[in-house]
Design an enzyme around this catalytic site. Structure first.
Site, PDB file in Angstrom:
ATOM      1  N   ARG A  34      65.262   6.730  93.933  1.00 21.73           N
ATOM      2  CA  ARG A  34      66.295   6.911  94.825  1.00 21.73           C
ATOM      3  C   ARG A  34      66.157   8.837  94.992  1.00 21.73           C
ATOM      4  O   ARG A  34      66.571   9.095  95.895  1.00 21.73           O
ATOM      5  CB  ARG A  34      67.442   6.341  94.987  1.00 21.73           C
ATOM      6  CG  ARG A  34      67.281   5.004  95.412  1.00 21.73           C
ATOM      7  CD  ARG A  34      68.642   4.126  95.431  1.00 21.73           C
ATOM      8  NE  ARG A  34      68.521   3.020  96.367  1.00 21.73           N
ATOM      9  CZ  ARG A  34      69.394   2.057  96.328  1.00 21.73           C
ATOM     10  NH1 ARG A  34      70.467   2.025  95.438  1.00 21.73           N
ATOM     11  NH2 ARG A  34      69.512   0.926  97.157  1.00 21.73           N
ATOM     12  N   LYS A 194      68.818 -15.822  97.322  1.00 25.03           N
ATOM     13  CA  LYS A 194      69.717 -16.366  97.918  1.00 25.03           C
ATOM     14  C   LYS A 194      69.246 -16.619  99.489  1.00 25.03           C
ATOM     15  O   LYS A 194      69.018 -15.665 100.236  1.00 25.03           O
ATOM     16  CB  LYS A 194      71.270 -15.905  98.043  1.00 25.03           C
ATOM     17  CG  LYS A 194      71.823 -15.969  96.990  1.00 25.03           C
ATOM     18  CD  LYS A 194      73.060 -15.245  96.920  1.00 25.03           C
ATOM     19  CE  LYS A 194      74.023 -15.840  97.961  1.00 25.03           C
ATOM     20  NZ  LYS A 194      75.444 -15.082  97.854  1.00 25.03           N
ATOM     21  N   GLY A 347      65.364  -3.943  95.862  1.00 21.70           N
ATOM     22  CA  GLY A 347      65.507  -3.590  94.557  1.00 21.70           C
ATOM     23  C   GLY A 347      64.531  -4.308  93.517  1.00 21.70           C
ATOM     24  O   GLY A 347      63.659  -3.613  92.800  1.00 21.70           O
ATOM     25  N   GLY A 370      70.023  -4.512 100.845  1.00 22.26           N
ATOM     26  CA  GLY A 370      70.867  -5.144 101.680  1.00 22.26           C
ATOM     27  C   GLY A 370      70.528  -4.552 103.148  1.00 22.26           C
ATOM     28  O   GLY A 370      70.475  -5.209 104.171  1.00 22.26           O
TER      29      GLY A 370
HETATM   30  C1  3PG Z   1      72.254  -0.574  97.200  1.00 24.61           C
HETATM   31  O1  3PG Z   1      72.023  -0.323  95.945  1.00 24.61           O
HETATM   32  O2  3PG Z   1      72.049  -1.713  97.713  1.00 24.61           O
HETATM   33  C2  3PG Z   1      73.027   0.422  97.686  1.00 24.61           C
HETATM   34  O3  3PG Z   1      73.497   1.501  97.093  1.00 24.61           O
HETATM   35  C3  3PG Z   1      74.551  -0.383  98.071  1.00 24.61           C
HETATM   36  O4  3PG Z   1      75.392  -0.684  97.227  1.00 24.61           O
HETATM   37  P1  3PG Z   1      76.590  -1.564  97.295  1.00 24.61           P
HETATM   38  O5  3PG Z   1      75.810  -2.919  97.520  1.00 24.61           O
HETATM   39  O6  3PG Z   1      77.489  -1.746  95.896  1.00 24.61           O
HETATM   40  O7  3PG Z   1      77.353  -1.240  98.422  1.00 24.61           O
END
Ligand code: 3PG
Ligand code: MG
Length: 391
Positions: A34, A194, A347, A370
């Site tokens: 990132r 999930k 991820g 997400g």
């Molecule tokens: C992630 O790693 O998906 C983003 O940085 C968002 O992080 P968070 O889910 O803790 O808001």
């Protein structure tokens, strides 16, 4: 949406929200993907003579907790870019403002974790104002966090002129093109854990794609929703599967489910492994990876694709015994990359690809987990919507 390239930013203080939420071990960044993806934005701002102030969250701290400090990130960034990079151990206030006032054109200042202030996640208006005081303009480049309604995502933009960053622009362009006007066939693949968080994504991808291939626990859930026995259900899971069956057309011929699997025991004991047809599962077993026939079937479909969108591993890839499906499929996509436009995100999926060292064989690796799923599902991301705010 504004375009940063049309603005003269020479000498301006540019507050950049980035998603430098990266894994840290023993005070060191262990995955700088990132950080590297932010470099084109930094280079652009530098060449245009801006003073660059970077803000990010890191992890999910409840309060100020140095285990979640951004300092190691600033250090890694300093190794990756030339020029001055300073870290300040606070996020708002006098100390930060003093440091910023001493900046020269092209300098970078990295501020401490936004989430050390609970106001960030509360989208507190005073906190947004304090952040906005730090810059003349705001650049949103945290695609991975644009699904959050936090101060630095939907608040700061109300007080200073706001622009999307280069990375955010790229993420939006690549993902929208793939969904709106892809080179066909478009083959999507969804795996991961999930199903509840992926129902909308599956539904939309089924509408948009020529094929949708499923793996991981998500596939198990769909198999069960179709009435195929995979394991005994808890009552909470039954509800989830009813929701799946209601939302997703399980008979759609575009929907491809595993035909065989690598079975393990529910306690994930790596000594036990059996390859078999999905219908042959035994009571004590669990499907933990896609099997060789499924790999072959998916390979044939992927080989005909012109665009591929992939999110979520196809098995329990963290365990060697159950990682083959994800790895083989990643390799196949890598091999056909010159023929296809490939997009990956999430991820764990990115981690699997990095483990194989084949990141370069994909066309777009999204920085969103997400956020990418929400975008694909067609949800409006608050952080993107906020950029349309007129000052
Ligand atoms: C992630 O790693 O998906 C983003 O940085 C968002 O992080 P968070 O889910 O803790 O808001
Ligand atoms: Mg390609």
């Amino acid at each position: 949406m504004n375009n940063i390239r049309n603005k003269n930013i020479k000498g301006l203080k540019v507050l950049v929200r980035c998603d430098l939420n990266v894994p840290i071990k023993n005070g060191k960044v262990v995955d700088d993907f990132r950080i590297k993806k932010l470099i084109p934005t930094i280079n652009y701002l530098r060449s245009a003579g801006a003073k660059i102030i970077l803000i990010t969250h890191l992890g999910r701290p409840r309060e100020r907790d140095l285990a979640f400090s951004v300092r190691p990130v600033a250090r890694r960034l300093w190794e990756l870019v030339s020029g001055r990079v300073e870290f300040v151990d606070d996020t708002i206030g006098d100390k930060v403002e003093k440091e910023i006032n001493e900046m020269l054109e092209g300098d970078i200042v990295v501020l401490e974790n936004l989430r050390f202030y609970k106001e960030e996640e509360q989208n507190d208006d005073e906190f947004s104002k304090k952040l906005a005081r730090l810059g003349d303009i705001f650049v949103q480049d945290a695609f991975g966090a644009c699904h959050r309604e936090h101060s630095s995502i939907v608040g700061v933009n109300k007080y200073i002129p706001s622009f999307p960053g280069l990375l955010l622009e790229e993420e939006i362009r690549v993902l929208s093109d793939a969904l709106v006007s892809p080179d066909r066939p478009l083959v999507s693949m969804v795996g991961g854990f999930k199903v509840s968080s992926k129902i909308k994504v599956i539904k939309r991808l089924l509408e948009k794609s020529d094929y949708l291939l499923l793996g991981g626990r998500v596939a198990n859930s769909l198999l069960m929703a179709k009435g195929i026995y995979v394991k005994d259900l808890l009552s909470s899971e039954e509800e989830e599967l009813m929701e799946v069956a209601k939302e997703i057309n399980l008979a759609d011929p575009k929907l491809q489910l595993p035909i065989d699997g690598v079975m393990g025991l529910s306690n994930f004991d790596e000594e036990y492994k059996r390859i078999g047809a999905i219908g042959s599962i035994r009571k004590e077993e669990d499907v933990l990876d896609i099997g060789p026939e499924t790999i072959e079937k998916y390979k044939n479909i992927l080989s005909g694709a012109k665009t591929i969108i992939w999110n979520g591993p196809l098995g329990y890839f963290e365990k060697e015994t159950f990682s083959k499906g994800t790895e083989e499929i990643a390799r196949i996509i890598g091999q056909i990359n010159s023929e296809v436009f490939s997009i990956v995100g999430g991820g764990e999926t990115v981690e699997a690809i990095q483990k194989l060292g084949i990141e370069n064989q994909f066309d777009h690796i999204s920085t969103g987990g997400g956020a990418m799923l929400d975008f694909i599902a067609g949800k409006e991301l608050p952080g993107i919507k906020a950029l349309e705010y007129e000052n």
